[in-house]
Write a protein that holds these residues in place. Structure first.
Motif, short mmCIF file in Angstrom:
data_model
loop_
_atom_site.label_atom_id
_atom_site.label_comp_id
_atom_site.label_asym_id
_atom_site.label_seq_id
_atom_site.Cartn_x
_atom_site.Cartn_y
_atom_site.Cartn_z
N CYS A 55 0.82 -1.22 0.00
CA CYS A 55 0.00 0.00 0.00
C CYS A 55 0.85 1.27 0.00
O CYS A 55 0.30 2.37 -0.12
N GLY A 56 2.15 1.12 0.16
CA GLY A 56 3.03 2.29 0.14
C GLY A 56 3.25 2.94 1.49
O GLY A 56 3.91 3.97 1.58
N TYR A 57 2.71 2.34 2.57
CA TYR A 57 2.90 2.94 3.89
C TYR A 57 4.25 2.60 4.49
O TYR A 57 4.74 3.29 5.38
N LEU A 58 4.86 1.54 4.02
CA LEU A 58 6.23 1.20 4.39
C LEU A 58 7.03 0.95 3.12
O LEU A 58 6.47 0.62 2.06
N ILE A 59 8.33 1.11 3.23
CA ILE A 59 9.21 0.82 2.11
C ILE A 59 10.41 0.04 2.63
O ILE A 59 10.92 0.32 3.72
N TYR A 60 10.83 -0.97 1.88
CA TYR A 60 11.92 -1.84 2.30
C TYR A 60 13.22 -1.42 1.63
O TYR A 60 13.27 -1.20 0.41
N HIS A 61 14.27 -1.28 2.44
CA HIS A 61 15.59 -0.91 1.92
C HIS A 61 16.47 -2.16 1.91
O HIS A 61 16.87 -2.65 2.97
#
Length: 265
Positions: A55-61
């Protein structure tokens, strides 16, 4: 049906548990850290984190193996900020303070991007003779005077130090423009709960200010009393400090009640 609703509410609550873990002090988390911090099982954490990423509320690096808040969370925060009115929340308390001290009351708001304090409202003193006023829209660096410095003192130590390492331009003849002097003033502010400035921004003016805080203790702005310096000795300044500190605390409490949806205190 009731069981399905309860299950959905439970998942929603767990999702917010994860999102609320991300703040200034802990902006990046691994899945295992999130599971330990929230008390959720690893499988539930993994499922919710994947959904929040979708949903775009978190992003993984990938380079760190950690998660940060994503663009959807940032956008939600921006939309919330455009609908938030600090003045609307603070107005009744500012009016009470104005009636109590009969000096000019100033409300400032923190501009996070520019790291400045902006005057968004004032209630001018109605006294005869000497009075102080400020232009709504005036902008000050966070080291320039009582109202901005109350905000500066409420920031994290790392943020304060970052600001103190930069150029510190003057605003008036007595603006504190060295990091060492500002650190002393910040320590004094933290000790008593309010900042005091004497002729730091305008000649003949004293300012006494306290920070207004979000529920997470981050500053949103400050409340200040501005008055002619000749009227106030040390004892009178302490009385102003207690009043402005109490007013800022009441506004902060109203912010908490607005955020939780509870009745105002």
């Amino acid at each position: 049906m009731a069981q399905q609703v309860a299950s959905g509410v439970g998942l929603l609550k767990k999702g917010f548990q994860i999102l609320e873990s991300f703040d200034q002090g802990a902006p990046a988390w691994s899945q295992s850290e999130l599971a330990r911090a929230t008390g959720l099982t690893r499988s539930t954490t993994s499922r919710l984190v994947r959904y929040l990423c979708d949903c775009g509320y978190l992003i993984y690096h990938e380079n760190t193996g950690r998660y940060r808040l994503g663009p959807a969370a940032v956008d939600l925060g921006r939309r919330a900020s455009t609908q938030f009115s600090l003045l609307e929340v603070a107005q009744p308390i500012l009016e009470t303070l104005s009636a109590t001290v009969d000096e000019t009351i100033i409300l400032t708001e923190l501009n996070e991007q520019r790291r400045t304090a902006v005057c968004i409202h004032q209630i001018e003193s109605k006294r005869d003779g000497l009075r102080v006023f400020e232009n709504v829209g005036s902008e000050f660096y966070l080291h320039q005077g009582a109202a901005p410095r109350a905000i500066l003192a409420a920031l994290s130590e790392s943020e304060r130090e970052e600001i103190l390492r930069q150029a510190l331009p003057g605003r008036g003849a007595r603006t504190l423009t060295t990091a060492d002097k500002l650190r002393v003033a910040i320590d004094e502010t933290l000790a008593v709960g309010y900042a005091v400035s004497r002729e730091e921004t305008y000649e003949g003016v004293i300012g006494v200010a306290a920070p207004v805080l979000w529920p997470d203790r981050r500053p949103v702005g400050s409340v200040a009393i501005a008055a002619p310096l000749v009227r106030y000795g040390d004892q009178e300044v302490q009385k102003l400090g207690a009043l402005v500190r109490q007013s800022a605390s009441e506004i902060s409490a109203r912010l908490r009640s607005h955020q939780t949806g509870q009745a105002e205190l």
